[in-house]
Design a protein around this motif. Structure first.
Motif: not given
Length: 807
Positions: A716-733, A735-736, A799-807
């Protein structure tokens, strides 16, 4: 000797040496019978010319010549003695017990004709022949006229020892002959003489499943040699469903229209609704309009099945389906002349005649729970013997009778209790037909006959309620008697002769189904040791459907012996979908509806089945109904991953006056509550909806990009655990910006995650900022048109469809 024979076979097993003992006993008995026949020949030899003529003729030809009287007079009698001699000789030589009975039969007829003769034999010889014929006839099948004549003649005469000597010669009397004949008949009727000795029982060598393996290859070869002897109409094969509209059908008392269009083209559909909200009503309306039945049945008004008409509307009930070729199929619910519910019109489009278009949970249960001998009847509404009609299962009429009888029993009990109260008797006294008649005679007619009671206006003077109750109960008794007679004869509905043409069609149509089921099952259940699944129709019985599972170690078994319930469900699903595919090869419309059939199937199995379905039914229009939100979300992802175009329909609730109430088009179920709160809610309501949605988004991103999340023993992962992994790993995409916007609201994330009372102190601006930031992230990772998440591959073209989050 009889005791030796009787001990030869015990409890189905064979003792060592029994075979030879039985063979020797049979030879001895045949030789003793032969001594009687040849004793007669010593007194009156068979002419050599007759032996030469008939010695090379087959037994059946001799029987035919005698039966058709091609040989007459003295020659016929001599031929009977000759044939009896040959049969007894063959019994001894070939160790065939049946030949003993046949030999005695021919000896009986030979003696009978000697006894009948007035010129062929003396009275003394005729008397002895008469008694010998009578002793031969005991315990074997001879014509009735022979027995009657023997009985009548024996009452007038009796042979003595001198008569036997004139007929058979010295050494024979009635007692000795009777003993020999009894011994021969006992041996001749033995069914266990030739069980092979010193071998293990059949179960230890070849099981029934193993024997089916050889039969499967034979059936495949037979199907290869045959072809469908009927040309089905293929004109509808490319048709798809554009929409369904219904009014007053089942759980929809009002009007309801469901489109299956994406950019004006018919596509597959996912229909979500909680239990009891009307999903099956939509499915039934489609099936009723296109095939004139509900759940593969035309039993519309049974108390044991859902009513076709809505209980809120007694008239103007109909269903209409618009097809991709521009036509519309409309079917109404009517009451026929017999007072029962029926469909109108009865005609069915060519593309919907070959197979049911709906698979329901009840179909899987029937397939799994029905015995093999009658399981094949589930296929008798596939591949009709006439290309102009829709096939109907033979047990449909029986179900209708049983449902009617159940309704009549309910009425009988109610009317009997009412009549008992009015007459002052016990309900048991009038519940039976005989008791009812007796009570009416004693309590109503009294001293009058039924005719005089009527002439004296007894019915008119009676209390109307009593008269009505008597009439109703009398009618129920009469109807029940008629129904019971029909039920007694219902087994004839399954008479294989009535369905021979369709059975032959199904056998050919099933060609290749076993191969497809085997391939799919092995692909889905890789860990299972299944090598082959054979499906045999009409093997163990005329209407049987046997399934044999071959294992990788060479053994064979049946599904119930090795598969769990989940795998048996999978086998049933694969079978029905494979047969539907075969029907499409012959002109059936490529439309398949799965009405909540996967919910009880194991999660991993059902996901693999859907992958199989989407891979192999790419050009089909598939309609799923679902009642579980998580499974709905999973289905949505699977459809998107396979590039299978679909639309969604959400049933928000069910209303007694309106029926199913659909979610408005364009409303996203995951975000609709947050959007509503942003427009109308208070700060705590906005944060309360935004927090769970943000947690769900983080889970999706972590799963789709395999992000590293801190280990938790309970998972059972808390939101803080999930958010930390998401924000640190995808900040250069790409989704920045969205992630940075949410990162600034750390305090609000904590409040939303823990439902902190401080949320009540938030301003509206703070709450709305946080809520909109969550919606922005949601919009950035999910296409609002095709519902694909990021990292799912092919874009939908929007036009709104995004299949990936690469820059």
């Amino acid at each position: 000797m009889d005791s030796d024979i009787g001990g030869a076979v015990q409890n189905g097993s064979v003792a060592s040496g029994t075979f030879e003992q039985d063979a020797a006993a049979l030879t001895q008995t045949a030789n003793r019978l032969l001594s009687i026949i040849r004793a007669r020949q010593q007194v009156s030899p068979i002419p050599r010319t007759l032996i030469t003529r008939w010695e090379s003729v087959e037994d059946e030809a001799i029987r035919t010549s005698i039966r058709e009287r091609k040989v007459r007079g003295r020659d016929q009698v001599q031929l009977l003695f000759f044939h009896a001699d040959r049969l007894a000789t063959n019994a001894a030589q070939f160790r065939d017990p049946q030949k003993l009975i046949e030999s005695i039969t021919q000896l009986c007829f030979a003696c009978f004709y000697v006894a009948r003769s007035r010129t062929y034999a003396t009275p003394e010889v005729r008397r002895a022949a008469l008694e010998l014929s009578d002793k031969c006839s005991a315990g074997i099948r001879v014509p009735r006229f022979v027995r009657v004549e023997l009985r009548a003649s024996l009452e007038k005469t009796k042979a003595d020892l001198a008569d036997w000597l004139r007929f058979l010669g010295p050494g024979f009397d009635a007692v000795k002959i009777e003993g020999i004949l009894k011994e021969a008949k006992t041996m001749g009727t033995r069914k266990d003489l030739f069980v092979l000795p010193d071998l293990p029982p059949l179960e230890a060598t070849e099981s029934a499943a193993e024997l089916l393996a050889a039969a499967a290859s034979e059936q495949q070869e037979q199907a290869d040699r045959l072809s469908l002897r009927i040309a089905y109409d293929r004109s509808d094969s490319e048709v798809r469903i554009r929409s369904v509209e219904l009014f007053g059908i089942r759980g929809a008392p009002g009007s309801l229209k469901i489109p299956f269009l994406l950019k004006k083209e018919p596509v597959s559909s996912l229909i979500f609704g909680e239990n009891g909200t009307g999903k099956s009503t939509i499915v039934d309306a489609i099936e009723f309009a296109l095939q004139g039945r509900i759940g593969r049945s035309t039993l519309y008004d049974s108390p044991l099945s859902p009513a076709l008409r809505s209980f809120s509307r007694d008239s103007d009930n109909w269903s209409l389906v618009e097809l991709s070729d521009g036509t519309k199929v409309r079917r109404e619910v009517v009451t026929n002349a017999g007072g029962t519910t029926a469909a109108e019109p009865l005609t069915v489009r060519p593309g919907f005649r070959l197979a049911p278009i709906t698979i329901q949970r009840s179909d899987l249960l029937r397939f799994l729970d029905t015995g093999a001998l009658s399981r094949g009847t589930i296929l008798l509404d596939y591949f009709p013997a006439s290309s102009e009609t829709l096939a109907i299962r033979p047990d449909e009429a029986a179900h209708r009778l049983e449902a009617t009888l159940t309704e009549l029993r309910i009425k009988r009990t109610a009317y009997a209790e009412r009549l008992a109260l009015l007459l002052g008797v016990s309900p048991a006294d009038v519940e039976s037909r005989e008791g009812f008649s007796k009570s009416i005679k004693e309590k109503v007619y009294k001293e009058q006959t039924p005719y005089s009671f009527q002439q004296n206006r007894g019915w008119e003077a009676m209390d109307p309620e009593l008269a009505r109750t008597i009439r109703n109960l009398s009618q129920v008794h009469s109807d029940m008697r008629s129904i019971k007679k029909q039920l007694v004869a219902k087994d004839n509905l399954l008479n294989p002769a009535l369905h021979r043409d369709q059975v032959d069609l199904v056998k050919v149509a099933l060609k290749g189904v076993a191969d497809e089921v085997t391939h799919a099952f092995r692909a889905i259940c890789r860990e299972h040791s299944v090598e082959r699944i054979d499906i045999l129709f009409g093997r163990s019985g005329p209407l049987s459907l046997d399934i044999r599972v071959g294992l990788s170690d060479g053994r064979s078994c049946f599904p119930q012996q090795i598969f769990s319930e989940a795998y048996r469900d999978l086998l049933a699903l694969l079978f029905f979908t494979s047969v539907a595919k075969k029907a499409a090869e012959h002109g059936q419309v490529r439309v398949l509806i799965l009405d909540d059939v996967l919910q009880s199937v194991d999660a991993s199995v059902r996901q693999d089945f859907v992958n199989h379905l989407l891979s192999n039914f790419q050009d089909w229009q598939l309609i799923f109904t679902v009642h579980d939100r998580l499974w709905m979300e999973r289905l949505r992802s699977l459809f998107s991953a396979h590039g299978h175009r679909f639309v969604e329909h959400q049933i928000r609730s069910w209303d007694a006056a309106e029926g199913p109430i659909l979610q408005q088009p364009g409303v996203d179920v995951l975000s609709k509550d947050l959007m509503f709160m942003l427009d109308h809610g208070e700060p705590e309501g906005i944060v309360g909806r935004a927090g769970p949605l943000l947690e769900h988004l983080c889970k999706e991103l972590c799963a789709r990009f395999s992000l590293m999340v801190p280990y938790k023993r309970d998972g059972r992962h808390m939101l803080a655990d999930l958010w930390s992994a998401t924000q640190s790993s995808l900040c250069d995409t790409r989704l920045e910006a969205e992630l940075r916007n949410l990162a600034a609201d750390r305090a609000l994330r904590n409040l939303a995650a823990h439902a902190d009372p401080k949320v009540l102190e938030l301003s509206m601006n703070e709450a709305r900022h946080f809520g909109r930031a969550v919606l922005d992230l949601y919009t950035a990772i999910r296409c609002p048109d095709c519902r694909r998440w990021v990292n799912e591959g092919k874009e939908c073209g929007s036009d709104r469809c995004i299949s990936n989050i690469k820059r």
